[in-house]
Every structure is written in C-alpha cells, then in structure tokens.
Write a protein that holds these residues in place. Structure first.
Motif, PDB file in Angstrom:
ATOM      1  N   ARG A 220      15.879  27.994  34.638  1.00  0.00           N
ATOM      2  CA  ARG A 220      14.908  28.942  34.153  1.00  0.00           C
ATOM      3  C   ARG A 220      13.476  28.003  34.643  1.00  0.00           C
ATOM      4  NH1 ARG A 220      17.892  27.745  30.368  1.00  0.00           N
ATOM      5  NH2 ARG A 220      18.805  29.601  28.273  1.00  0.00           N
TER       6      ARG A 220
ATOM      7  N   LEU B  18       8.981  28.140  35.200  1.00  0.00           N
ATOM      8  CA  LEU B  18       7.834  28.292  34.666  1.00  0.00           C
ATOM      9  C   LEU B  18       6.851  28.200  35.564  1.00  0.00           C
ATOM     10  CD1 LEU B  18       8.525  25.583  30.989  1.00  0.00           C
ATOM     11  CD2 LEU B  18       8.599  28.572  31.354  1.00  0.00           C
TER      12      LEU B  18
ATOM     13  N   VAL C 285      15.351  23.210  34.058  1.00  0.00           N
ATOM     14  CA  VAL C 285      14.555  24.328  34.146  1.00  0.00           C
ATOM     15  C   VAL C 285      13.213  23.842  35.083  1.00  0.00           C
ATOM     16  CG1 VAL C 285      11.598  24.832  33.078  1.00  0.00           C
ATOM     17  CG2 VAL C 285      13.989  24.425  31.777  1.00  0.00           C
TER      18      VAL C 285
ATOM     19  N   VAL D  76       9.743  24.037  36.992  1.00  0.00           N
ATOM     20  CA  VAL D  76       8.298  23.638  36.960  1.00  0.00           C
ATOM     21  C   VAL D  76       8.088  23.953  37.967  1.00  0.00           C
ATOM     22  CG1 VAL D  76       5.401  23.369  35.653  1.00  0.00           C
ATOM     23  CG2 VAL D  76       8.427  22.958  34.763  1.00  0.00           C
TER      24      VAL D  76
ATOM     25  N   THR E 287       6.512  37.458  33.990  1.00  0.00           N
ATOM     26  CA  THR E 287       6.120  36.183  33.059  1.00  0.00           C
ATOM     27  C   THR E 287       4.241  36.105  32.904  1.00  0.00           C
ATOM     28  OG1 THR E 287       6.403  33.951  34.442  1.00  0.00           O
ATOM     29  CG2 THR E 287       5.999  35.202  35.888  1.00  0.00           C
TER      30      THR E 287
ATOM     31  N   LEU F 161       6.181  29.351  26.921  1.00  0.00           N
ATOM     32  CA  LEU F 161       6.409  29.173  28.368  1.00  0.00           C
ATOM     33  C   LEU F 161       7.659  29.611  28.133  1.00  0.00           C
ATOM     34  CD1 LEU F 161       4.108  26.645  29.387  1.00  0.00           C
ATOM     35  CD2 LEU F 161       3.760  29.430  29.446  1.00  0.00           C
ATOM     36  N   LEU F 162       9.040  29.065  27.492  1.00  0.00           N
ATOM     37  CA  LEU F 162      10.088  29.643  28.173  1.00  0.00           C
ATOM     38  C   LEU F 162      10.695  30.694  27.353  1.00  0.00           C
ATOM     39  CD1 LEU F 162      11.696  26.098  26.730  1.00  0.00           C
ATOM     40  CD2 LEU F 162      11.735  26.853  28.692  1.00  0.00           C
TER      41      LEU F 162
ATOM     42  N   ALA G 180      10.105  33.102  30.694  1.00  0.00           N
ATOM     43  CA  ALA G 180      10.426  31.771  32.004  1.00  0.00           C
ATOM     44  C   ALA G 180      11.182  32.842  32.782  1.00  0.00           C
ATOM     45  CB  ALA G 180      11.137  31.551  30.861  1.00  0.00           C
TER      46      ALA G 180
END
Length: 273
Positions: free
Chosen positions: A22, A24, A124, A126, A143, A235-236, A239
């Motif tokens: 994922r 972010l 994850v 970022v 998003t 936020l997840l 995502a």
C-alpha cells in the motif's frame, strides 16, 4: 482531536485482507518542522501495527554513495537485496526515481505497477514528495495525501499553495493536520481554538471547506500515540494498492471510478490566488 476508531483490530483485519503493498502520500511543502516529526511518528505507528515501511524521500537525491529509488528501479539484484532481510523501517532517497516516474511517458497506472513490483505485499510505501511530482503519479486517484501545517508563518503560504495545486490540478482532497505546540495546562474557561489561517484562506479564495485534524506536539517533539494511531488507520483505509498481481484493466477501472467521483468537486475553485 481525531475521532476514535470504532474497533482498531477489526480495521487492521480488513486492511490485511487487501493483497499487495500500500502507498501513502505525504506532501512536502517546505515546512520540515511540522512534516518530519509527523512523518516519523506515523512510520513508527505503522511498524507497531506490524507493517514493513519504506519511505521514498523525494526531498533527498540518490547518489553513488547513497543509492535509492532510481537504483532500485534499475537493478533487479539490488532490489532483491533491499526487499529481503532489511529493517522494518527504511528511508530511501528518491528524488531522481520519483521525478523519472512522474515524468514518464507511460500512464500513471504503469508507474504505480513498477513501484508495486519493488516491495513486499505486506509492506507500506510512504511517498514523501512535493505536489509537482506527486500529482502526475496519484492525481485523480482516490487517496488523501497528508498535508501538515504548523504555526510557523511561512507554513501558511506554502501549505496554501500545495492545497490549491492538489485540489485543482490533482483533484485530490488532502488530509490536513494542524501541528499545534502544547502550551501546557490551561484553564477550563479557555475557549476553543479559532479556525486555522489555512482554513480561512481556503474558504475565502478557493471556496473549499477545510476540516483539519489537530495534533499537539508535546515536549521534545513527542506526539500523542493514540492520535497518531488513529491517523495511521485513516490513511491506510485510503491507501493506494500497488499489488503487482493486479491487471492493468483492474487498475484502470480503479482510476476511472476515482476520477469520476472527483470530477465536479473542485472544478469551480478560483485560480487567481
């Protein structure tokens, strides 16, 4: 303060059902005093949730002595070494790599697929980047980039410009966080904080209502852990899924649906400020 998540465990279970890494997005607009502490605490919360976290730092350029995303995109061998056996939290310089992906002649979905092929499916990613490079990659995708704003005077101008570009050019509605310095104990008679200057400017010049989240910075850049955990979960939930096993058709449908949902939301905003 942030709203309490109904059931943190159930939220994590639902997120884990989605396959693939994922991504972010965190906006860099020049206010490192607010952005970096929030970014590091966010990464720590994600690690505590059990995710392996890779920060693509597009504010830092790759060099021969400090390779990063550009080399990861080019070298399969280095890619394998980076994925397996690495620390749970990695920061990679990524300015050259992100610039290459955002300026690519290929559609954004192919650039995101490239990133999806680089990282483990339980990880994850970022992306910490300016909006100029972020928008070509995730514009019109469903998003909400994280936009941190502090009480520093210059932060108002840079955050407003970043917000304007996200809304108008990217059709993206960011998650805005007000980073407020903890002033210590206050009387019960003290009134609630007034709306932030960014909220006022966004309403006046863009016709956009900002609903920021307030997070207090305590002494030595400490931030309340429960606030960060709830922010990380929020936020997840929004995502971008970078699953390498997704077909281009599936990703295109996701982009098309997101684009249709965003059309008309911000097209009326003024563009003269």
């Amino acid at each position: 303060m942030l709203e309490t998540h109904a059931h943190q465990a159930s939220g994590l279970l639902e997120l884990n059902a989605r396959r693939g890494p994922r991504m972010l997005t965190v906006v860099s607009h020049g206010d490192e005093q607010s952005e970096l502490p929030l970014l590091w605490h966010l990464c720590l919360a994600l690690v505590n949730f059990g995710y392996s976290v890779t920060v693509l730092d597009a504010t830092s350029s790759e060099t021969p002595g400090n390779p990063g995303l550009a080399e990861l995109l080019d070298s399969v061998h280095w890619r394998d070494d980076a994925i397996h056996g690495g620390p749970a939290w990695t920061v990679l310089p990524a300015a050259k790599g992100v610039a290459r992906l955002s300026n690519s002649q290929f559609p954004p979905l192919q650039a995101l697929q490239q990133l999806g092929n680089l990282f483990s499916e339980d990880g994850v990613v970022v992306l910490y980047s300016n909006v100029e490079w972020m928008i070509p990659l995730v514009g019109s995708c469903q998003t909400q980039p994280l936009l941190a704003v502090s009480e520093v005077r210059d932060s108002l101008l840079t955050s407003y410009l970043a917000l304007k570009r996200l809304l108008i050019l990217g059709k993206l509605r960011p998650t805005i966080v007000n980073m407020m310095k903890d002033k210590g104990p206050v009387s019960n008679n003290v009134s609630l904080p007034t709306p932030s200057s960014l909220s006022i400017c966004a309403k006046r010049f863009l016709g956009y209502d900002v609903s920021p989240l307030n997070i207090s910075e305590q002494q030595e850049d400490a931030i309340d852990g429960s606030d960060i955990q709830r922010l990380a979960l929020k936020l997840l939930e929004g995502a971008i899924l970078l699953g390498p096993d997704q077909s281009p058709i599936d990703m295109q449908i996701h982009y098309s649906q997101s684009h249709l949902e965003n059309l008309g939301r911000v097209d009326h905003f003024a563009g003269s400020h």
